[in-house]
Write an enzyme that holds these catalytic residues in place. Sequence first.
Site, PDB file in Angstrom:
ATOM      1  N   TYR A 217       0.774  -1.178  -0.039  1.00 20.97           N
ATOM      2  CA  TYR A 217      -0.109  -0.054   0.152  1.00 20.97           C
ATOM      3  C   TYR A 217       0.700   1.346   0.005  1.00 20.97           C
ATOM      4  CZ  TYR A 217      -4.709  -2.434   0.776  1.00 20.97           C
ATOM      5  OH  TYR A 217      -5.797  -2.878   0.673  1.00 20.97           O
TER       6      TYR A 217
ATOM      7  N   ASP B 215     -12.468  -9.216   4.004  1.00 21.99           N
ATOM      8  CA  ASP B 215     -13.604  -9.237   3.345  1.00 21.99           C
ATOM      9  C   ASP B 215     -14.091 -10.503   3.342  1.00 21.99           C
ATOM     10  OD1 ASP B 215     -13.455  -6.475   2.626  1.00 21.99           O
ATOM     11  OD2 ASP B 215     -14.206  -7.068   0.435  1.00 21.99           O
TER      12      ASP B 215
ATOM     13  N   ASP C 185      -2.709 -18.579   1.192  1.00 27.00           N
ATOM     14  CA  ASP C 185      -3.810 -19.173   0.052  1.00 27.00           C
ATOM     15  C   ASP C 185      -4.554 -20.272   0.845  1.00 27.00           C
ATOM     16  OD1 ASP C 185      -1.234 -20.377   0.297  1.00 27.00           O
ATOM     17  OD2 ASP C 185      -1.027 -21.123  -1.800  1.00 27.00           O
TER      18      ASP C 185
ATOM     19  N   ASP D 232      -6.209  -7.098   4.084  1.00 27.19           N
ATOM     20  CA  ASP D 232      -7.475  -6.515   3.194  1.00 27.19           C
ATOM     21  C   ASP D 232      -8.195  -7.601   2.667  1.00 27.19           C
ATOM     22  OD1 ASP D 232      -8.801  -4.533   2.168  1.00 27.19           O
ATOM     23  OD2 ASP D 232      -7.958  -4.990  -0.001  1.00 27.19           O
TER      24      ASP D 232
ATOM     25  N   LYS E 189       3.314 -15.724   3.096  1.00 30.12           N
ATOM     26  CA  LYS E 189       3.656 -16.275   1.847  1.00 30.12           C
ATOM     27  C   LYS E 189       5.043 -16.751   1.556  1.00 30.12           C
ATOM     28  CE  LYS E 189       2.122 -18.251  -1.987  1.00 30.12           C
ATOM     29  NZ  LYS E 189       1.303 -19.267  -2.106  1.00 30.12           N
TER      30      LYS E 189
HETATM   31  C1  IPM Z   1     -10.280  -1.514   3.726  1.00 31.31           C
HETATM   32  C2  IPM Z   1     -10.529  -0.957   2.418  1.00 31.31           C
HETATM   33  C3  IPM Z   1      -9.601  -0.008   2.011  1.00 31.31           C
HETATM   34  C4  IPM Z   1      -8.258  -0.702   1.988  1.00 31.31           C
HETATM   35  C5  IPM Z   1      -9.863   0.860   0.774  1.00 31.31           C
HETATM   36  C6  IPM Z   1     -10.991   1.538   0.721  1.00 31.31           C
HETATM   37  C7  IPM Z   1      -8.589   1.681   0.302  1.00 31.31           C
HETATM   38  O1  IPM Z   1     -10.946  -1.987   1.474  1.00 31.31           O
HETATM   39  O2  IPM Z   1     -10.245  -0.829   4.829  1.00 31.31           O
HETATM   40  O3  IPM Z   1     -10.390  -2.729   3.779  1.00 31.31           O
HETATM   41  O4  IPM Z   1      -7.795  -1.292   0.845  1.00 31.31           O
HETATM   42  O5  IPM Z   1      -7.447  -0.905   2.961  1.00 31.31           O
HETATM   43 MG    MG Z   2     -10.810  -3.944   2.240  1.00 31.39          MG
END
Ligand code: IPM
Ligand code: MG
Length: 354
Positions: free
Chosen positions: A143, A248, A220, A244, A188
């Site tokens: 990032y 999700d 993975d 990240d 990894k």
């Molecule tokens: C998160 C989001 C952010 C990230 C984006 C919006 C930049 O996906 O907080 O997980 O990738 O960190």
């Molecule tokens: Mg995210």
Amino acid sequence: MKEFKIAVLPGDGIGPEISVQGVGVMSAVCEKFGHKVSYEYAICGADAIDKVGDPFPEATFEACRKADAVLFSAVGDPKFDNDPTAKVRPEQGLLAMRKKLGLFANIRPVQTFKCLLHKSPLRADIVEGADFLCIRELTGGMYFGEKYQDNDKAYDTNLYTRPEIERILKVGFEYAMKRNKHLTVVDKANVLASSRLWRQIAQEMAPAYPEVATDYMYVDNAAMRMIQEPRFFDVMVTENTFGDILTDEGSCISGSMGLLPSASTGESTPVFEPIHGSWPQAKGLNIANPLAQILSVAMLFEYFDAKEEGALIRRAVDASLDANARTGDIQVEGEKACSTSEVGAWIVEYIRKA
Ligand code: IPM
Ligand code: MG
């Protein structure tokens, strides 16, 4: 009696609507427990680009720096998503906030609610009882590493230094000590040099935490294990990009992204925010689930050692689910969905009467 100075950053999309509910709950709890609270509102994201051309303006940074905690909602706007040439993007505001406040540790709990097990895309017998923390490094890696892009070549650099790795692993070991003493270091290391350094440092640190069972898992494999056997995990710690992606995935375990709060902590003011995005399609419709934002307020109190306050919010959220005071994303089939503000008002009322 405690005193809280809160910087409120509503941001974009559904952000302002859920922010109101978070603030309402914050105020109700403070009133109940005799705490003082004051709010300073500040702009960020697409809203701030439109107003001042910067997604994390200096004045917003200042408001965050002076506050005891930041209550953040969401940023993002589709008008930037489909324009790869845009010079500034709302998400840069979020990244600037993380970097400038030194928020290197992002704590994302993954939990299930018994009455919502059927909402998970996974079988109830797989997800029931899953309860783990993902600790994501938030200010390093790809990032923020050196980037380059021209028409024929592009790269991002996954740079990590020893102090960056040590401080986030320490957070991981400490959370594991407070929980079920099981830490999974996700990397990894079979491919990436940066991961090999993570693993080496974790192995150096592990003997200092003899009670913690530490294991190492390739990312993975971890992605697979999370949906096959989510109860395996207690605390996982990983780098920015892997965290990240895995968080999700983790949000699906609970059944709705609208349920998961998070805390980002580090060198300066801590930030409490839902893990979901700005859901622009729902903007202004009063249909977004405010629970992730409200549970972020619970995490805020818990961070300041106000355990009873946090517990009361969690009880209020559980009670609202039991009473079917739910937004459409988690409502029982055939029952009437509540609006964002109705759910917020229900929870505030519960707190007042408790
Ligand atoms: C998160 C989001 C952010 C990230 C984006 C919006 C930049 O996906 O907080 O997980 O990738 O960190
Ligand atoms: Mg995210």
